[in-house]
Scaffold this active site. Structure first.
Site, PDB file in Angstrom:
ATOM      1  N   SER A   1       4.806   2.181   7.689  1.00 23.11           N
ATOM      2  CA  SER A   1       4.400   1.013   6.909  1.00 23.11           C
ATOM      3  C   SER A   1       5.588   0.395   6.202  1.00 23.11           C
ATOM      4  O   SER A   1       6.456   1.092   5.695  1.00 23.11           O
ATOM      5  CB  SER A   1       3.370   1.419   5.856  1.00 23.11           C
ATOM      6  OG  SER A   1       2.194   1.865   6.441  1.00 23.11           O
TER       7      SER A   1
ATOM      8  N   ASP B   1      -0.082  -7.785   1.684  1.00 25.40           N
ATOM      9  CA  ASP B   1       0.416  -6.399   1.665  1.00 25.40           C
ATOM     10  C   ASP B   1       1.946  -6.402   1.687  1.00 25.40           C
ATOM     11  O   ASP B   1       2.582  -6.100   2.696  1.00 25.40           O
ATOM     12  CB  ASP B   1      -0.147  -5.638   2.860  1.00 25.40           C
ATOM     13  CG  ASP B   1       0.065  -4.133   2.748  1.00 25.40           C
ATOM     14  OD1 ASP B   1       0.593  -3.683   1.713  1.00 25.40           O
ATOM     15  OD2 ASP B   1      -0.304  -3.410   3.693  1.00 25.40           O
TER      16      ASP B   1
ATOM     17  N   HIS C   1       0.812  -1.217   0.000  1.00 24.30           N
ATOM     18  CA  HIS C   1       0.000   0.000   0.000  1.00 24.30           C
ATOM     19  C   HIS C   1       0.851   1.275   0.000  1.00 24.30           C
ATOM     20  O   HIS C   1       0.323   2.383  -0.046  1.00 24.30           O
ATOM     21  CB  HIS C   1      -1.001  -0.003   1.171  1.00 24.30           C
ATOM     22  CG  HIS C   1      -0.410   0.215   2.519  1.00 24.30           C
ATOM     23  ND1 HIS C   1      -0.175  -0.801   3.412  1.00 24.30           N
ATOM     24  CD2 HIS C   1      -0.026   1.351   3.156  1.00 24.30           C
ATOM     25  CE1 HIS C   1       0.318  -0.309   4.531  1.00 24.30           C
ATOM     26  NE2 HIS C   1       0.425   1.002   4.398  1.00 24.30           N
TER      27      HIS C   1
END
Length: 248
Positions: free
Chosen positions: A204, A109, A65
């Site tokens: 992230s 992810d 993402h």
């Protein structure tokens, strides 16, 4: 301590806002030589920042993402706001998100970044080892996650220096109660219900490091929760990682 206000109802991708490692401590400069600072710009010129780690001289692993139109990776950084001699800034030649990545539930992810040129290995720049295919972490194991981010949930300014927090691996059944889309086959959750010491709304793609190997990639956290985070389970994706690094 007031709750963190988040726009999304249930789950928040960790790269969606200011990068934050809640709690933890500043690490010794360049003691985490695998860490990568991933900067990207979208079509409208908006900047976004993620973490990641060097897995091979010309490849970085991060969260899917975090993908954007233009991406660059900074290696060898401690103070990301300073021009350090140790830093190597390398453009991304190609971003390869996992084909099964689901942006709604954050399935798969994970993303490989092929760098335009190989990183030069120094004391400040070194790849991080991946676990063996049969390796596992178990509940109660203590691991770490690092990133450039805020020092508390009330601090809106990102920390310039690399910080690290120690996290405890949680039981899968407990994780399923907390995270609606949690899948034990492909995910790990870690944190500490008794302490505010966890990644939350940023960083992230940073690695969950256990026994000096990358077992996870930081993916998401639950709305209004700062006690745990979910990581993509790297062991599950080892064949995909190996196959794509050999192809490029």
């Amino acid at each position: 301590m007031p709750p963190v206000l988040i726009l999304l109802t249930l789950l928040l991708p960790l790269g969606a806002g200011a990068e934050e490692i809640i709690g933890g401590h500043v690490v010794k400069p360049h003691s985490r030589p695998y860490m990568a600072f991933v900067k990207s710009v979208d079509i409208e010129g908006n900047r976004r920042y993620c973490g990641g780690f060097l897995v091979q001289d010309d490849f970085v692993l991060t969260a899917a993402h975090c993908r954007n139109r233009t991406m660059t990776v900074t290696l060898g950084a401690h103070n990301i706001k300073a021009k350090e001699e140790t830093q190597q800034i390398i453009p991304v030649a190609k971003a390869i998100p996992h084909p099964d990545y689901n942006a709604t539930a954050f399935f798969s992810d994970i993303m490989l970044l092929k760098l335009e040129s190989k990183a030069k290995r120094t004391k400040a720049v070194r790849p991080l080892k991946l676990p063996r295919p049969n390796a596992r972490v178990k509940p109660g194991d203590v691991c770490s996650v690092a990133g450039w981010g805020s020092r508390s949930i009330n601090d809106t300014k990102a920390s310039a220096r690399l910080r690290e927090a120690q996290l405890v691996i949680q039981e899968d059944e407990e994780c399923k109660k907390r995270f609606r889309h949690y899948t034990e086959t492909t995910e790990i959750c870690a944190g500490d219900l008794k302490k505010i010491k966890t990644p939350f709304k940023g960083d992230s793609g940073g690695p969950l490091v256990c026994d000096n190997k990358a077992y996870g990639l930081l993916a998401y956290a639950k709305n209004r929760t700062i006690s745990s985070g979910v990581f993509t389970k790297i062991v599950h994706f080892l064949p995909w990682i190996s196959r794509n690094m050999k192809l490029l």
